[in-house]
Scaffold this motif. Structure first.
Motif, PDB file in Angstrom:
ATOM      1  N   SER A 141      24.631  41.888  10.758  1.00  0.00           N
ATOM      2  CA  SER A 141      25.596  41.816   9.658  1.00  0.00           C
ATOM      3  C   SER A 141      26.348  40.497   9.637  1.00  0.00           C
ATOM      4  N   ARG A 142      26.241  39.711  10.727  1.00  0.00           N
ATOM      5  CA  ARG A 142      26.961  38.445  10.814  1.00  0.00           C
ATOM      6  C   ARG A 142      26.042  37.236  10.940  1.00  0.00           C
ATOM      7  N   CYS A 143      24.792  37.452  11.193  1.00  0.00           N
ATOM      8  CA  CYS A 143      23.870  36.337  11.409  1.00  0.00           C
ATOM      9  C   CYS A 143      23.563  35.661  10.075  1.00  0.00           C
ATOM     10  N   PRO A 144      22.997  34.445  10.110  1.00  0.00           N
ATOM     11  CA  PRO A 144      22.569  33.813   8.846  1.00  0.00           C
ATOM     12  C   PRO A 144      21.588  34.705   8.099  1.00  0.00           C
ATOM     13  N   LEU A 145      21.668  34.648   6.794  1.00  0.00           N
ATOM     14  CA  LEU A 145      20.884  35.566   5.968  1.00  0.00           C
ATOM     15  C   LEU A 145      19.388  35.404   6.203  1.00  0.00           C
ATOM     16  N   ARG A 146      18.938  34.188   6.404  1.00  0.00           N
ATOM     17  CA  ARG A 146      17.503  33.964   6.612  1.00  0.00           C
ATOM     18  C   ARG A 146      17.021  34.424   7.979  1.00  0.00           C
ATOM     19  N   SER A 147      17.944  34.812   8.851  1.00  0.00           N
ATOM     20  CA  SER A 147      17.558  35.290  10.175  1.00  0.00           C
ATOM     21  C   SER A 147      17.303  36.790  10.224  1.00  0.00           C
ATOM     22  N   VAL A 148      17.546  37.495   9.136  1.00  0.00           N
ATOM     23  CA  VAL A 148      17.274  38.934   9.102  1.00  0.00           C
ATOM     24  C   VAL A 148      15.773  39.151   9.261  1.00  0.00           C
ATOM     25  N   PRO A 149      15.343  40.010  10.194  1.00  0.00           N
ATOM     26  CA  PRO A 149      13.911  40.092  10.490  1.00  0.00           C
ATOM     27  C   PRO A 149      13.097  40.932   9.513  1.00  0.00           C
TER      28      PRO A 149
END
Length: 244
Positions: A141-149
């Protein structure tokens, strides 16, 4: 009659009329009443509304609502590709066409043939959604958006499966190196042996173009296809949306 006589005949009555009817000077009592009334207005306490207006005028930043942050727009190169027979759709985003390391690489669960059929109908809207509340990993929920797997995949409003973020393999890098000289175009390139689901003669279909990348906030980003001036019009957009 000369011109001077005509001017005198016209102007003299005006001069005499202004001299015979002078305006009376204002009396001293009127001046006193005017100055007294001004002092009374200054001495009289102002209403509360006037005080509020003066305080709002003295501090305009306090009363002016803050404007929402503007979205950021940049130009990127987007490539949609996949194996011609039975391959999934891949979406690759590059900041520089000469770089073989993509900034975003996604594998969609829909076949490339299905996407081609949808594109023939006109508008294509691919929405990738991630619900952070359903995830056990709070970091997502806090990571960069492009890091969502992993994402839930919607195409024109229909749920069609999932999309996974991938790291570029050496075969992906070799393919991007092959297309370094291509900025806008579509076609077929030969596939390396062993890189596809079929035999070594498998071919890769691709569509490469400029995209406008719109970064709305930390939880939304979109890519919009920019059609070439002399090419056919195709509406295609990819949205990344994270909900909480």
């Amino acid at each position: 009659m000369t011109k001077i006589d005509a001017l005198r005949r016209f102007l003299l009555p005006c001069i005499h009329s202004s001299r015979t009817t002078p305006t009376p000077p204002p009396s001293s009592s009127a001046k006193k009443r005017l100055s007294t009334s001004l002092r009374d207005d200054l001495d009289k306490p102002q209403p509360a509304q006037d005080n509020q207006e003066s305080s709002a005028a003295s501090s305009p930043t306090a009363s002016k609502p803050s404007a929402p942050p503007r979205s950021s727009r940049t130009m990127v190169i987007g490539t949609i590709f996949g194996h011609r027979r039975g391959g999934h759709v891949w979406f690759c985003v590059q900041q520089d066409r000469l770089s073989t390391k993509p900034s975003l690489l996604l594998e969609l669960s829909i076949p490339i043939s299905t996407l081609i059929q949808v594109m023939q109908c006109g508008m294509v809207r691919i929405a990738l959604e991630f619900n952070a509340a359903d995830s056990d990993d709070s970091e997502l929920s806090r990571c960069p958006l492009r890091s969502v797997p992993i994402w839930t995949l919607f195409c024109n409003g229909k749920k069609l499966g999932f999309a996974n973020r991938r790291k570029a393999t050496q075969q992906n890098k070799n393919m991007l190196k092959t297309m370094q000289s291509i900025t806008v175009g579509a076609g077929v390139i030969p596939c390396e042996p062993g890189s596809g689901p079929g035999s070594g003669s498998e071919e890769i279909m691709y569509m490469r173009a400029n995209y406008e990348c719109v970064l709305g906030c930390a939880d939304s980003e979109s890519f919009h296809l920019i059609n070439p001036d002399n090419g056919p019009s195709q509406e295609l957009s990819v949205f990344l949306i994270r909900t909480r």
